[in-house]
Design an enzyme around this catalytic site. Structure first.
Site, PDB file in Angstrom:
ATOM      1  N   ILE A  92      -7.465   7.580  -0.715  1.00 21.73           N
ATOM      2  CA  ILE A  92      -7.286   6.138  -0.840  1.00 21.73           C
ATOM      3  C   ILE A  92      -8.044   5.521   0.339  1.00 21.73           C
ATOM      4  O   ILE A  92      -7.862   5.925   1.487  1.00 21.73           O
ATOM      5  CB  ILE A  92      -5.795   5.739  -0.826  1.00 21.73           C
ATOM      6  CG1 ILE A  92      -5.637   4.213  -0.862  1.00 21.73           C
ATOM      7  CG2 ILE A  92      -5.050   6.323   0.351  1.00 21.73           C
ATOM      8  CD1 ILE A  92      -4.181   3.758  -0.991  1.00 21.73           C
ATOM      9  N   SER A  93      -8.944   4.599   0.056  1.00 23.32           N
ATOM     10  CA  SER A  93      -9.826   4.051   1.085  1.00 23.32           C
ATOM     11  C   SER A  93      -9.038   3.318   2.161  1.00 23.32           C
ATOM     12  O   SER A  93      -7.947   2.797   1.914  1.00 23.32           O
ATOM     13  CB  SER A  93     -10.834   3.080   0.458  1.00 23.32           C
ATOM     14  OG  SER A  93     -11.675   3.746  -0.454  1.00 23.32           O
ATOM     15  N   GLN A  94      -9.625   3.268   3.381  1.00 23.56           N
ATOM     16  CA  GLN A  94      -8.981   2.536   4.461  1.00 23.56           C
ATOM     17  C   GLN A  94      -8.920   1.056   4.104  1.00 23.56           C
ATOM     18  O   GLN A  94      -9.805   0.520   3.414  1.00 23.56           O
ATOM     19  CB  GLN A  94      -9.708   2.742   5.779  1.00 23.56           C
ATOM     20  CG  GLN A  94     -11.065   2.077   5.883  1.00 23.56           C
ATOM     21  CD  GLN A  94     -11.754   2.352   7.202  1.00 23.56           C
ATOM     22  OE1 GLN A  94     -12.638   3.201   7.261  1.00 23.56           O
ATOM     23  NE2 GLN A  94     -11.381   1.650   8.236  1.00 23.56           N
TER      24      GLN A  94
ATOM     25  N   PHE B 264     -17.547   8.041   1.546  1.00 27.45           N
ATOM     26  CA  PHE B 264     -16.707   8.099   0.357  1.00 27.45           C
ATOM     27  C   PHE B 264     -16.807   9.489  -0.268  1.00 27.45           C
ATOM     28  O   PHE B 264     -17.757  10.247  -0.008  1.00 27.45           O
ATOM     29  CB  PHE B 264     -17.177   7.065  -0.673  1.00 27.45           C
ATOM     30  CG  PHE B 264     -16.657   5.665  -0.442  1.00 27.45           C
ATOM     31  CD1 PHE B 264     -15.496   5.227  -1.050  1.00 27.45           C
ATOM     32  CD2 PHE B 264     -17.336   4.787   0.388  1.00 27.45           C
ATOM     33  CE1 PHE B 264     -15.020   3.940  -0.847  1.00 27.45           C
ATOM     34  CE2 PHE B 264     -16.883   3.503   0.602  1.00 27.45           C
ATOM     35  CZ  PHE B 264     -15.716   3.079  -0.018  1.00 27.45           C
TER      36      PHE B 264
ATOM     37  N   ARG C 229       0.822  -1.213   0.000  1.00 30.29           N
ATOM     38  CA  ARG C 229       0.000   0.000   0.000  1.00 30.29           C
ATOM     39  C   ARG C 229       0.855   1.262   0.000  1.00 30.29           C
ATOM     40  O   ARG C 229       0.421   2.306  -0.501  1.00 30.29           O
ATOM     41  CB  ARG C 229      -0.931  -0.005   1.226  1.00 30.29           C
ATOM     42  CG  ARG C 229      -2.016   1.084   1.198  1.00 30.29           C
ATOM     43  CD  ARG C 229      -3.017   0.889   2.322  1.00 30.29           C
ATOM     44  NE  ARG C 229      -4.143   1.820   2.244  1.00 30.29           N
ATOM     45  CZ  ARG C 229      -4.410   2.762   3.131  1.00 30.29           C
ATOM     46  NH1 ARG C 229      -3.625   2.933   4.185  1.00 30.29           N
ATOM     47  NH2 ARG C 229      -5.459   3.542   2.987  1.00 30.29           N
TER      48      ARG C 229
END
Length: 665
Positions: free
Chosen positions: A61-63, A204, A35
């Site tokens: 950037i999503s968890q 989001f 990541r």
């Protein structure tokens, strides 16, 4: 890089597997993809925190947990053709590519898309094709897809994406307002029908496009679908499920908790140690369970010797002549307050008409801080029943004597010098006392329980004060294990039909496995241990508030102050409850009750914990932690605005407040 690889492994083990991600292919893919290669330069050290991170073009950037949850929900298989909408930095597409046969990713920002394409090529993820365009329209030339994942929130489900699913395919998409959405899983069951499931609340960035939001924040006209109703927001769902609470003195207040009256243990929490409403509510529930359902044990987060003085008062037992006045140590206001005084007077009155001592409601301490008082209680008991044993006990406890008034200093000394003999001595004293249980119990079972528990406390406290200076989870776990074992000892001593009410902080009674305590710090607590031991026979009830005042200190052993509680953070469970618009309510979180709400509350969120210390200036770091409310508690009691409790004693004397406790002085 080795450190980052270790962080990646820990992320998978702690943030994903422990929180319910079960698909081995998803876990393996998350473990494989670095990541740190998908975050902006300079943010690599934060790559494996369980949080979204900012990237270019105002996107995120999503968890990691959300990425894993969406891929698992989409049921991505080894040969699948997958569409990802909102590629961002390319991380989710990279993870999907380690599972699926081929991945198509769409990003509307050309610079982001080009950078993502370069990252994927550098890592040689050759089964990903990245395109620039309007993701709400999908890729009709490549349809149908086995799975579609959308990494941005739209006002409704884009019609084009539904139509590009194979029959049996799955679309996972956030739907709702720009600030908060529901994560929807849509399965195409036939050419013209779909099944929909709500996976919980998420946040989001907006899904911009012809079938999403417009750039100006309005809903795009092309996405108005007939027959689609607006989803309720999470605060609206809480408001619908909330059961209003009557006044504390109204019998209907306690009756609301009849649903938990069949449990062996009912644990009542608090979001702070200094809030009057929490004490009043717990007292009302306690009175009802004692009076109407036969509960006989009130076990509190207090020192055993101090609580034992209260127990003697409420059960009309003779006062121990050598006993010191109870609750003289910091924080005195936690148990020397008007609410506890009223409860203990009620318990004393209730017990007066009950001839059988074992059927009277008792007051017991679970905690382990008062080592000095416990040593005195053991010696006092042995002086009366076995003077020879008392002399031996004095020798054994001798090594602890210099630290009895300030046992925390023992921990510092134990690190520098050899005090292992103290541990063996206090354990031997505990064993010796328990070995004589049958003989001593003949004289007085209650007195023996007091002495035996005090002996156990000294043994546990010796270890606690010795290890607390090493840091880590061990001292916390020792303390909560001691409190749980004390509860078990009381239940055992009172018989198989005995039932207990526990008063402790939310951090102790909420299941630690569903908070950062267990998921990140490897800490356990009474709530977790009760669920593991008693199963459904334990009820865990948390308490919360939005704002008001609280009795707390700024530093340990400092003066009590009445402090203003800051309004809850916008990203917290407390703010969700505040936005529900109900001033005080009970929220039943039991399985089978409000399941749609429970699923939406299952998304980790911040929760506030105020102890005897409150520091508003560092509130986020000092008092908030991640939790999963619907798994942490069986019910949640809410008071939107609360006030500080009123302490007893001359140092806090005020109009109408007695300057002495009604017992022990």
């Amino acid at each position: 890089m080795a450190d980052l690889a270790e962080q990646r492994d820990r992320m998978v083990d702690v943030q994903l597997a422990r929180r319910g991600i079960r698909d081995e292919a998803v876990l393996a893919a998350m473990r494989e993809v670095p990541r740190e290669r998908f975050v902006p330069e300079g943010m690599e050290e934060f790559a494996y925190e369980d949080a979204p991170l900012p990237i270019e073009e105002g996107q995120t950037i999503s968890q990691p947990y959300i990425v894993a949850e969406m891929i698992e929900a989409a049921e991505v298989g080894a040969d699948d053709r997958v569409l990802e909408v909102g590629a961002g930095s390319g991380y989710a597409a990279a993870v999907i590519s380690r599972i699926a046969g081929h991945v198509f990713a769409i990003e509307r920002h050309e610079a982001l898309g080009q950078a993502a394409r370069e990252r994927l090529e550098a890592l040689e993820y050759r089964n990903v094709e990245l395109r620039i365009g309007d993701g709400t329209l999908g890729l009709p030339d490549q349809a149908p897809f086995d799975a579609i994942l959308v990494s941005a929130g739209g006002p409704e489900v884009p019609r084009a994406l539904k139509e590009q699913l194979k029959v049996g395919g799955v679309l996972v998409v956030p739907v709702g307002d720009a600030g908060e959405q529901s994560l929807c899983k849509i399965t195409r069951t036939s050419t013209g029908s779909y099944a929909e499931e709500d996976l919980g609340t998420v946040r989001f960035v907006p899904l911009i496009g012809a079938q999403g939001w417009s750039e100006d924040g309005r809903r795009s006209a092309a996405n108005h679908l007939p027959g689609v109703t607006r989803k309720l927001s999470l605060p609206e769902m809480i408001g619908q499920a909330a059961e209003p609470l009557p006044d504390f003195d109204d019998p209907a207040f306690g009756a609301l908790f009849d649903r938990f009256a069949d449990r062996r243990v009912v644990l009542l929490g608090e979001a702070s140690h200094g809030t009057a409403e929490f004490y009043r509510a717990r007292a009302a529930i306690t009175r009802h369970l004692i009076e109407h359902h036969g509960f006989t044990i009130v076990a509190v987060e207090a020192d055993w010797p101090d609580a034992e003085a209260v127990d003697r008062y409420v059960r009309h037992r003779p006062r121990r002549t050598s006993a010191e006045p109870p609750f003289q140590r910091f924080p005195t206001w936690m148990w020397r307050n008007t609410e506890i005084a009223v409860l203990t007077e009620w318990m004393r009155g209730h017990n007066e008409a009950i001839a059988d001592m074992d059927r009277r409601a008792g007051f017991y301490g679970l905690d382990m801080y008062n080592m000095r008082g416990s040593i005195a209680a053991v010696l006092d008991y042995l002086d009366r029943v076995d003077p020879d044993a008392a002399a031996t006990a004095r020798e054994r406890y001798g090594c602890l004597t210099p630290w009895q008034k300030d046992p925390a200093t023992y921990g510092r000394s134990a690190l520098r010098r050899g005090y292992a003999e103290c541990e063996s001595a206090v354990i031997e004293q505990c064993r010796a006392l328990l070995a004589r249980q049958a003989d001593y119990a003949k004289a007085n079972g209650d007195s023996f329980l007091d002495a035996a528990q005090n002996a156990r406390l000294v043994a546990s406290a010796e270890r606690y004060y010795r290890i607390m200076y090493y840091g880590g989870a061990e001292s916390w776990n020792l303390r909560d294990t001691h409190m749980f074992e004390t509860l078990e000892n009381i239940l055992e001593a009172k018989g198989r039909d005995a039932r207990a009410i526990v008063w402790a902080h939310n951090s102790h009674i909420g299941d630690a496995r569903h908070t950062d305590m267990g998921a990140v710090r490897d800490e356990l607590n009474i709530g977790q241990l009760c669920r593991q031991r008693f199963g459904r026979a334990a009820a865990l009830i948390g308490f919360g508030t939005h704002s008001g005042t609280v009795a707390a200190a700024t530093d340990w052993d400092g003066d009590m102050e009445v402090k203003r509680v800051l309004p809850s953070r916008r990203d917290s469970y407390e703010r969700l409850c505040h936005d529900a618009g109900k001033p005080r309510f009970l929220l039943d979180l039991s399985p089978g009750k409000h399941d749609a709400l429970r699923r939406r509350l299952a998304e980790p969120c911040l929760e506030r914990f105020i102890g005897v210390i409150y520091r508003p200036d560092t509130e986020l770091w000092s008092h908030y932690s991640q939790a999963v409310l619907s798994e942490q508690f069986d019910a949640y009691v809410w008071f939107d605005e609360t006030e500080a409790l009123t302490p007893l004693g001359t140092e806090h004397h005020g109009p109408g407040v007695p300057d002495t406790y009604p017992f022990g002085e």
